[in-house]
Write an enzyme that holds these catalytic residues in place. Structure first.
Site, PDB file in Angstrom:
ATOM      1  N   LYS A   1      22.681 -26.246  29.753  1.00  0.00           N
ATOM      2  CA  LYS A   1      21.946 -27.183  30.216  1.00  0.00           C
ATOM      3  C   LYS A   1      22.644 -28.344  31.103  1.00  0.00           C
ATOM      4  CE  LYS A   1      17.254 -28.116  30.241  1.00  0.00           C
ATOM      5  NZ  LYS A   1      16.247 -27.181  30.245  1.00  0.00           N
TER       6      LYS A   1
HETATM    7  P1  NAD Z   1       7.094 -32.959  34.730  1.00  0.00           P
HETATM    8  O1  NAD Z   1       8.181 -33.955  35.265  1.00  0.00           O
HETATM    9  O2  NAD Z   1       6.577 -31.842  36.112  1.00  0.00           O
HETATM   10  O3  NAD Z   1       5.808 -33.460  33.988  1.00  0.00           O
HETATM   11  C1  NAD Z   1       6.092 -34.113  32.763  1.00  0.00           C
HETATM   12  C2  NAD Z   1       4.680 -34.721  32.445  1.00  0.00           C
HETATM   13  O4  NAD Z   1       4.897 -35.434  31.252  1.00  0.00           O
HETATM   14  C3  NAD Z   1       4.143 -35.683  33.474  1.00  0.00           C
HETATM   15  O5  NAD Z   1       2.548 -35.595  33.265  1.00  0.00           O
HETATM   16  C4  NAD Z   1       4.580 -37.063  33.166  1.00  0.00           C
HETATM   17  O6  NAD Z   1       3.774 -38.113  33.579  1.00  0.00           O
HETATM   18  C5  NAD Z   1       4.464 -36.614  31.499  1.00  0.00           C
HETATM   19  N1  NAD Z   1       5.455 -37.623  30.653  1.00  0.00           N
HETATM   20  C6  NAD Z   1       6.560 -38.144  30.858  1.00  0.00           C
HETATM   21  N2  NAD Z   1       7.264 -38.988  30.069  1.00  0.00           N
HETATM   22  C7  NAD Z   1       6.205 -39.140  29.104  1.00  0.00           C
HETATM   23  C8  NAD Z   1       6.149 -39.792  27.774  1.00  0.00           C
HETATM   24  N3  NAD Z   1       7.106 -40.530  27.552  1.00  0.00           N
HETATM   25  N4  NAD Z   1       4.947 -39.645  27.267  1.00  0.00           N
HETATM   26  C9  NAD Z   1       3.899 -38.917  27.726  1.00  0.00           C
HETATM   27  N5  NAD Z   1       3.775 -37.992  28.747  1.00  0.00           N
HETATM   28  C10 NAD Z   1       5.034 -38.128  29.413  1.00  0.00           C
HETATM   29  O7  NAD Z   1       7.985 -31.894  33.894  1.00  0.00           O
HETATM   30  P2  NAD Z   1       7.790 -30.424  33.335  1.00  0.00           P
HETATM   31  O8  NAD Z   1       8.368 -29.617  34.011  1.00  0.00           O
HETATM   32  O9  NAD Z   1       6.245 -30.323  33.084  1.00  0.00           O
HETATM   33  O10 NAD Z   1       8.251 -30.504  31.937  1.00  0.00           O
HETATM   34  C11 NAD Z   1       7.793 -31.077  30.730  1.00  0.00           C
HETATM   35  C12 NAD Z   1       8.477 -30.246  29.413  1.00  0.00           C
HETATM   36  O11 NAD Z   1       8.549 -29.092  29.478  1.00  0.00           O
HETATM   37  C13 NAD Z   1      10.018 -30.894  29.275  1.00  0.00           C
HETATM   38  O12 NAD Z   1      10.233 -30.817  27.854  1.00  0.00           O
HETATM   39  C14 NAD Z   1      10.543 -29.691  29.846  1.00  0.00           C
HETATM   40  O13 NAD Z   1      11.998 -29.549  29.726  1.00  0.00           O
HETATM   41  C15 NAD Z   1       9.866 -28.610  29.420  1.00  0.00           C
HETATM   42  N6  NAD Z   1       9.955 -27.337  30.096  1.00  0.00           N
HETATM   43  C16 NAD Z   1       9.778 -27.192  31.472  1.00  0.00           C
HETATM   44  C17 NAD Z   1       9.785 -25.953  32.065  1.00  0.00           C
HETATM   45  C18 NAD Z   1       9.533 -25.744  33.477  1.00  0.00           C
HETATM   46  O14 NAD Z   1       9.498 -24.842  34.271  1.00  0.00           O
HETATM   47  N7  NAD Z   1       8.979 -26.787  34.263  1.00  0.00           N
HETATM   48  C19 NAD Z   1      10.148 -24.865  31.411  1.00  0.00           C
HETATM   49  C20 NAD Z   1      10.505 -25.070  30.035  1.00  0.00           C
HETATM   50  C21 NAD Z   1      10.339 -26.270  29.670  1.00  0.00           C
END
Ligand code: NAD
Length: 451
Positions: free
Chosen positions: A140
């Site tokens: 990461k």
């Molecule tokens: P993103 O930035 O597209 O979306 C994040 C969402 O969470 C947004 O709606 C944002 O407004 C909200 N958010 C941010 N901080 C917050 C808080 N403190 N409280 C409540 N809501 C909050 O990110 P994403 O790609 O959707 O990733 C979200 C999670 O999923 C992360 O933990 C990331 O590591 C994990 N993840 C993402 C992927 C991927 O393919 N995008 C894959 C595996 C894991």
């Protein structure tokens, strides 16, 4: 958002004194201190790893190898800002374990990135890749910055200088980055271009999550959200919970994971009763029209004011009555401070590390089944693997092939986790860790230790 950051010096179980900053619960109406129950994510990871290793009776030598990252690189990233002044950012790349294949893991840009967070995320990638059986190890990256205050030009300069600084340890056969929080297809295109310019020829397979047409894969954008739904359906079916068309779902986060998952749930007839973004969420027990909600969010950049729904805080959303809760925002949302108030029957972890290890026993006692992050959100890395394969072959799949292969691999991984759960009589989370650790340990054992 009023994220009251309170950096605290904590001692990780690895013995490093590290600065760990976690957002306080800025949304809750409860009276506990903001950081009650919050946990260093690396400690959360190690607590589960230790339990899995113990249940597996893991060889003590291999236990030592797997408990620590292979390599941690900290780099300074000087950037000439739009003001003409230079600002020096700090970046990390942590490579946890390479036994099963090149390191694989996203790059995150955020003001509260810490080395311990990146360490935890790197280890989770090792176990996740092993759980879905893709031939990668875990890594990461992160840069401490606030992208919301930076121009596109500054973000491009930051990305290019960070990639230059880590270029010696990445590559299609070494370490393959991808997007994570606050990085996207454009960022990945800059990563690919910077690395390729240094090599003197195009190297598409150095990074995944690129735009389609620039070596990206069809279906990558929706992969994690779709994967969340595939395992939700498998779990509802396996444990005789309400059928998808009867199940109510609350989703925290409406980004790439939460937003895509909510739309898929809605399209397949689940009743999505709540959805949030960083500022708060909306709830309607009769169900929300998710496409309408998403277009409201795109237009207004907040869910506040959405008609025919109650506005709730992010912490209230977690405690709503529903069958399925999908935390898909960030780490440390369900902790010992609120686990007792969760009403869902099934938690499907779209985010990485949304549940602190101190909540595990409470959820288990309440009979809540958890589909852990290292299985539930593995759809993203699975399609990243397809992208890497396509880049190396120079032959690109259609979306239907991507989605069908993804579903087959996710459902197969779900079945493998359930087998461990039943064989060892452990929680689904520990079963997933056991599967990931066992598969990785077998590679370490067979390869032996060099020299
Ligand atoms: P993103 O930035 O597209 O979306 C994040 C969402 O969470 C947004 O709606 C944002 O407004 C909200 N958010 C941010 N901080 C917050 C808080 N403190 N409280 C409540 N809501 C909050 O990110 P994403 O790609 O959707 O990733 C979200 C999670 O999923 C992360 O933990 C990331 O590591 C994990 N993840 C993402 C992927 C991927 O393919 N995008 C894959 C595996 C894991």
């Amino acid at each position: 958002m009023a994220t009251a950051k309170k950096p605290a010096t904590v001692k990780s179980t690895k013995g490093h004194a590290t600065s760990s900053s976690h957002a306080g619960d800025a949304f809750g109406n409860h009276s506990e201190a903001p950081n009650v129950g919050k946990e260093n994510p690396f400690d959360s990871m190690l607590a589960r790893f230790d339990l899995a290793a113990q249940k597996l009776q893991l060889n003590p030598d291999i236990y030592q190898v797997l408990r620590v990252p292979d390599r941690e690189l900290t780099v300074s990233v000087p950037v000439r800002m739009d003001t003409g002044r230079i600002q020096v950012f700090t970046g990390y790349r942590v490579q946890h374990n390479i036994a099963r294949g090149p390191y694989k893991g996203g790059i995150r840009y955020a003001p509260d990135v810490t080395l311990d967070e990146v360490r935890a995320l790197a280890a989770w990638m090792t176990w996740k890749c092993a759980v879905v059986n893709v031939p990668f190890g875990g890594a990461k990256g992160g840069v401490i910055c606030d992208p919301s205050t930076m121009s596109m030009g500054e973000l491009e300069a930051l990305t290019r200088r960070y990639v230059w600084a880590i270029a010696d340890i990445i590559g299609p056969d070494r370490d393959v980055p991808a997007p994570d929080m606050n990085t996207n297809e454009q960022t990945m295109a800059w990563v690919m271009d910077t690395y390729s310019m240094q090599k003197g020829h195009i190297v598409m397979g150095v990074v995944t999550g690129k735009p389609v047409g620039l070596g990206g894969s069809e279906g990558r954008r929706t992969a994690t959200g779709f994967g969340v739904e595939f395992v939700t359906r498998a779990a509802l079916n396996k444990w005789k919970l309400p059928a998808p068309t009867k199940a109510t779902v609350a989703v925290q986060g409406s980004g790439n994971v939460g937003g895509v998952a909510a739309e898929r749930f809605h399209n397949l007839g689940y009743k999505v009763v709540a959805l949030s973004d960083i500022h708060g969420g909306i709830y309607n027990k009769k169900g929300l029209d998710i496409p309408k909600v998403m277009s409201f969010l795109r237009e207004h950049r907040t869910l506040e004011g959405y008609p025919q729904a109650e506005y709730v805080s992010n912490s209230q959303l977690l405690e709503l009555p529903c069958d399925v809760l999908v935390p898909a925002a960030k780490e440390d949302q369900i902790t010992s401070a609120n686990a007792d108030r969760i009403q869902a029957k099934l938690i499907v972890e779209g985010a990485n590390g949304p549940t602190a290890s101190n909540a595990d026993a409470i959820l288990e006692k309440k009979g809540i089944i958890v589909i852990p992050d290292i299985l539930a959100n593995a759809g993203g890395v699975t399609v990243s693997y397809f992208e890497w394969v396509q880049d190396r072959e120079g032959y690109f799949w259609d979306e239907d092939r991507v989605n069908r292969t993804l579903e087959r691999m996710m459902v197969s991984a779900f079945g493998d986790v359930v087998n461990y759960q039943e064989k060892y009589d452990v929680s689904t989370r520990i079963a997933a860790y056991m599967l990931g650790v066992d598969r990785t340990a077998k590679f370490v054992q067979l390869r032996g230790i060099y020299p």
